[in-house]
Motif scaffolding. Structure first.
Motif, PDB file in Angstrom:
ATOM      1  N   ASP A  30       0.824  -1.223   0.000  1.00  0.00           N
ATOM      2  CA  ASP A  30       0.000   0.000   0.000  1.00  0.00           C
ATOM      3  C   ASP A  30       0.856   1.270   0.000  1.00  0.00           C
ATOM      4  O   ASP A  30       0.333   2.367  -0.197  1.00  0.00           O
ATOM      5  CB  ASP A  30      -0.897   0.054   1.239  1.00  0.00           C
ATOM      6  CG  ASP A  30      -1.994  -0.983   1.247  1.00  0.00           C
ATOM      7  OD1 ASP A  30      -2.565  -1.264   0.178  1.00  0.00           O
ATOM      8  OD2 ASP A  30      -2.292  -1.503   2.353  1.00  0.00           O
ATOM      9  N   ALA A  31       2.160   1.147   0.261  1.00  0.00           N
ATOM     10  CA  ALA A  31       3.012   2.327   0.453  1.00  0.00           C
ATOM     11  C   ALA A  31       2.906   3.346  -0.685  1.00  0.00           C
ATOM     12  O   ALA A  31       2.767   4.542  -0.406  1.00  0.00           O
ATOM     13  CB  ALA A  31       4.464   1.913   0.686  1.00  0.00           C
ATOM     14  N   TRP A  67       6.931   5.371   3.882  1.00  0.00           N
ATOM     15  CA  TRP A  67       5.840   4.472   4.263  1.00  0.00           C
ATOM     16  C   TRP A  67       6.237   3.010   4.145  1.00  0.00           C
ATOM     17  O   TRP A  67       5.766   2.177   4.918  1.00  0.00           O
ATOM     18  CB  TRP A  67       4.565   4.798   3.477  1.00  0.00           C
ATOM     19  CG  TRP A  67       3.968   6.078   3.961  1.00  0.00           C
ATOM     20  CD1 TRP A  67       3.900   7.263   3.293  1.00  0.00           C
ATOM     21  CD2 TRP A  67       3.421   6.322   5.253  1.00  0.00           C
ATOM     22  NE1 TRP A  67       3.340   8.220   4.095  1.00  0.00           N
ATOM     23  CE2 TRP A  67       3.033   7.674   5.300  1.00  0.00           C
ATOM     24  CE3 TRP A  67       3.216   5.535   6.380  1.00  0.00           C
ATOM     25  CZ2 TRP A  67       2.446   8.241   6.440  1.00  0.00           C
ATOM     26  CZ3 TRP A  67       2.637   6.102   7.507  1.00  0.00           C
ATOM     27  CH2 TRP A  67       2.259   7.442   7.521  1.00  0.00           C
ATOM     28  N   GLU A  68       7.127   2.660   3.231  1.00  0.00           N
ATOM     29  CA  GLU A  68       7.624   1.281   3.160  1.00  0.00           C
ATOM     30  C   GLU A  68       8.353   0.902   4.448  1.00  0.00           C
ATOM     31  O   GLU A  68       8.301  -0.252   4.874  1.00  0.00           O
ATOM     32  CB  GLU A  68       8.552   1.104   1.960  1.00  0.00           C
ATOM     33  CG  GLU A  68       7.823   1.065   0.641  1.00  0.00           C
ATOM     34  CD  GLU A  68       8.744   1.091  -0.567  1.00  0.00           C
ATOM     35  OE1 GLU A  68       8.267   0.707  -1.654  1.00  0.00           O
ATOM     36  OE2 GLU A  68       9.920   1.502  -0.437  1.00  0.00           O
ATOM     37  N   TRP A  77      -3.265   2.436   9.053  1.00  0.00           N
ATOM     38  CA  TRP A  77      -4.532   1.941   8.519  1.00  0.00           C
ATOM     39  C   TRP A  77      -4.834   2.649   7.213  1.00  0.00           C
ATOM     40  O   TRP A  77      -4.489   3.830   7.052  1.00  0.00           O
ATOM     41  CB  TRP A  77      -5.653   2.224   9.520  1.00  0.00           C
ATOM     42  CG  TRP A  77      -5.488   1.441  10.783  1.00  0.00           C
ATOM     43  CD1 TRP A  77      -4.657   1.746  11.835  1.00  0.00           C
ATOM     44  CD2 TRP A  77      -6.117   0.221  11.109  1.00  0.00           C
ATOM     45  NE1 TRP A  77      -4.755   0.774  12.796  1.00  0.00           N
ATOM     46  CE2 TRP A  77      -5.634  -0.176  12.381  1.00  0.00           C
ATOM     47  CE3 TRP A  77      -7.036  -0.588  10.452  1.00  0.00           C
ATOM     48  CZ2 TRP A  77      -6.068  -1.340  13.011  1.00  0.00           C
ATOM     49  CZ3 TRP A  77      -7.468  -1.733  11.078  1.00  0.00           C
ATOM     50  CH2 TRP A  77      -6.979  -2.106  12.337  1.00  0.00           C
ATOM     51  N   VAL A  78      -5.502   1.958   6.290  1.00  0.00           N
ATOM     52  CA  VAL A  78      -5.905   2.580   5.030  1.00  0.00           C
ATOM     53  C   VAL A  78      -7.416   2.513   4.894  1.00  0.00           C
ATOM     54  O   VAL A  78      -8.057   1.567   5.367  1.00  0.00           O
ATOM     55  CB  VAL A  78      -5.236   1.926   3.798  1.00  0.00           C
ATOM     56  CG1 VAL A  78      -3.751   2.235   3.766  1.00  0.00           C
ATOM     57  CG2 VAL A  78      -5.486   0.432   3.727  1.00  0.00           C
ATOM     58  N   ALA A  79      -7.964   3.536   4.262  1.00  0.00           N
ATOM     59  CA  ALA A  79      -9.377   3.579   3.919  1.00  0.00           C
ATOM     60  C   ALA A  79      -9.472   3.383   2.413  1.00  0.00           C
ATOM     61  O   ALA A  79      -8.742   4.025   1.659  1.00  0.00           O
ATOM     62  CB  ALA A  79      -9.984   4.925   4.307  1.00  0.00           C
ATOM     63  N   LEU A  80     -10.339   2.473   2.017  1.00  0.00           N
ATOM     64  CA  LEU A  80     -10.520   2.189   0.605  1.00  0.00           C
ATOM     65  C   LEU A  80     -11.949   2.503   0.194  1.00  0.00           C
ATOM     66  O   LEU A  80     -12.894   2.189   0.926  1.00  0.00           O
ATOM     67  CB  LEU A  80     -10.226   0.719   0.298  1.00  0.00           C
ATOM     68  CG  LEU A  80      -8.804   0.285   0.605  1.00  0.00           C
ATOM     69  CD1 LEU A  80      -8.762  -0.478   1.902  1.00  0.00           C
ATOM     70  CD2 LEU A  80      -8.263  -0.534  -0.524  1.00  0.00           C
ATOM     71  N   GLY A  87      -7.521   7.234   1.837  1.00  0.00           N
ATOM     72  CA  GLY A  87      -7.124   7.862   3.081  1.00  0.00           C
ATOM     73  C   GLY A  87      -6.282   6.914   3.907  1.00  0.00           C
ATOM     74  O   GLY A  87      -6.198   5.716   3.609  1.00  0.00           O
ATOM     75  N   PHE A  88      -5.658   7.473   4.935  1.00  0.00           N
ATOM     76  CA  PHE A  88      -4.865   6.646   5.848  1.00  0.00           C
ATOM     77  C   PHE A  88      -4.750   7.350   7.193  1.00  0.00           C
ATOM     78  O   PHE A  88      -4.950   8.562   7.302  1.00  0.00           O
ATOM     79  CB  PHE A  88      -3.467   6.351   5.275  1.00  0.00           C
ATOM     80  CG  PHE A  88      -2.544   7.535   5.278  1.00  0.00           C
ATOM     81  CD1 PHE A  88      -1.691   7.775   6.357  1.00  0.00           C
ATOM     82  CD2 PHE A  88      -2.519   8.427   4.214  1.00  0.00           C
ATOM     83  CE1 PHE A  88      -0.841   8.875   6.366  1.00  0.00           C
ATOM     84  CE2 PHE A  88      -1.678   9.524   4.223  1.00  0.00           C
ATOM     85  CZ  PHE A  88      -0.837   9.757   5.299  1.00  0.00           C
TER      86      PHE A  88
END
Length: 176
Positions: A30-31, A67-68, A77-80, A87-88
């Protein structure tokens, strides 16, 4: 350790929000998407608050590398929305005198008002009771968001530097 990022991820692995919106723990793959959201939201949310010369030099590549390194330690956390990261949030042990800290929360402007920010906050904080977050004093939108979620300024302030511009930040705290 109670309240650790790894414990939070086990407690709340996925939060479906409806309408093809989901919040889940971030994974290293996700990074690049998190980095893109990070840069795009800074360029939108901070326009007029941080000099354009600073905003125009933000790099998705540099943020991807950051972010990696950060994601494997947990607490991101990520928002999809429709399987796209929109978002995160990142949280963990406080760097100040609280138990926990919300380090970052950003949602693309196209997803403002959808509940993703609230969902990210719930996932990232996972019931923590003594939480702080720093906000630009001039960022009224962010400050209203934190206040709606029960955060209050606690009197602490600091100055950060962006390029050659000094930025005043205020600390918010939630203890319930």
């Amino acid at each position: 350790m109670p309240g650790s990022a790894s414990t939070m991820m086990r407690m709340h692995p996925i939060m479906p929000l409806g309408d093809d919106m989901t919040i889940r723990p971030a994974v290293v793959s996700d990074a690049p998407a998190v980095a893109s959201v990070h840069v795009r939201t800074w360029q939108t949310a901070y326009r007029g608050l941080i000099p354009d010369s600073v905003l125009s030099t933000l790099s998705v590549e540099a943020r991807t590398s950051m972010w990696e390194r950060a994601i494997p330690s947990g607490g991101v956390w990520v928002a999809l929305a429709d399987d796209t990261v929109t978002g995160f949030a990142s949280a963990g042990p406080s760097r100040d005198d609280a138990a926990f800290e919300l380090y970052a929360i950003y949602v693309l402007s196209s997803a403002w008002g959808t509940g993703l920010g609230f969902g990210l906050m719930q996932a990232a904080l996972a019931g923590q009771r003594d939480v702080i977050v720093w906000a630009l004093e001039s960022n009224t939108r962010a400050r209203r968001f934190y206040e709606r979620l029960g955060f209050r300024t606690d009197g602490a302030a600091r100055t950060e530097t962006a390029g050659t511009t000094e930025l005043e930040e205020v600390r918010y705290r939630r203890t319930a």
